[in-house]
Design a protein around this motif. Structure first.
Motif, PDB file in Angstrom:
ATOM      1  N   GLN A  20       0.273  -3.574  -9.871  1.00  0.00           N
ATOM      2  CA  GLN A  20      -0.850  -2.739  -9.441  1.00  0.00           C
ATOM      3  C   GLN A  20      -2.177  -3.328  -9.909  1.00  0.00           C
ATOM      4  O   GLN A  20      -3.149  -3.383  -9.149  1.00  0.00           O
ATOM      5  N   GLN A  34      -5.287  -4.660  -7.608  1.00  0.00           N
ATOM      6  CA  GLN A  34      -6.650  -4.147  -7.763  1.00  0.00           C
ATOM      7  C   GLN A  34      -7.642  -5.299  -7.983  1.00  0.00           C
ATOM      8  O   GLN A  34      -8.716  -5.312  -7.388  1.00  0.00           O
ATOM      9  N   GLU A  77       0.841  -1.206   0.000  1.00  0.00           N
ATOM     10  CA  GLU A  77       0.000   0.000   0.000  1.00  0.00           C
ATOM     11  C   GLU A  77       0.873   1.254   0.000  1.00  0.00           C
ATOM     12  O   GLU A  77       0.624   2.203  -0.743  1.00  0.00           O
ATOM     13  N   ASN A 121       3.857   1.647  -1.064  1.00  0.00           N
ATOM     14  CA  ASN A 121       4.644   1.789  -2.291  1.00  0.00           C
ATOM     15  C   ASN A 121       3.816   1.657  -3.564  1.00  0.00           C
ATOM     16  O   ASN A 121       4.376   1.540  -4.653  1.00  0.00           O
ATOM     17  N   MET A 122       2.497   1.688  -3.441  1.00  0.00           N
ATOM     18  CA  MET A 122       1.605   1.402  -4.573  1.00  0.00           C
ATOM     19  C   MET A 122       1.966   2.210  -5.818  1.00  0.00           C
ATOM     20  O   MET A 122       2.012   1.670  -6.915  1.00  0.00           O
ATOM     21  N   SER A 123       2.271   3.489  -5.653  1.00  0.00           N
ATOM     22  CA  SER A 123       2.542   4.328  -6.831  1.00  0.00           C
ATOM     23  C   SER A 123       3.846   3.946  -7.524  1.00  0.00           C
ATOM     24  O   SER A 123       4.054   4.290  -8.682  1.00  0.00           O
ATOM     25  N   LYS A 124       4.716   3.213  -6.838  1.00  0.00           N
ATOM     26  CA  LYS A 124       6.007   2.822  -7.425  1.00  0.00           C
ATOM     27  C   LYS A 124       5.976   1.414  -8.003  1.00  0.00           C
ATOM     28  O   LYS A 124       6.918   1.013  -8.678  1.00  0.00           O
TER      29      LYS A 124
END
Length: 60
Positions: A48, A52, A37, A39-42
């Protein structure tokens, strides 16, 4: 979550896990989930997407 879903998630996210959460135990525990969570954007797009799908399946 089916065994296939879990296998897909592990396969898609193994590199990301090693990069961002490599010091965590290799299991689906709260610490590991928190690390993903955070580091989700990385994370890689495939990881990802797998996360989801996992979340949607878990709610359903």
């Amino acid at each position: 979550m089916s065994a296939d879903d879990k296998a897909a998630l592990q396969q898609q996210c193994m590199g990301d896990f090693t990069t961002f959460c490599g010091d965590m135990p290799l299991e689906d525990g709260p610490e590991t989930q928190a690390c993903f969570e955070k580091n989700m954007s990385k994370l890689s797009p495939s990881c990802q997407g797998a996360i989801q799908s996992y979340k949607q399946g878990k709610k359903g």
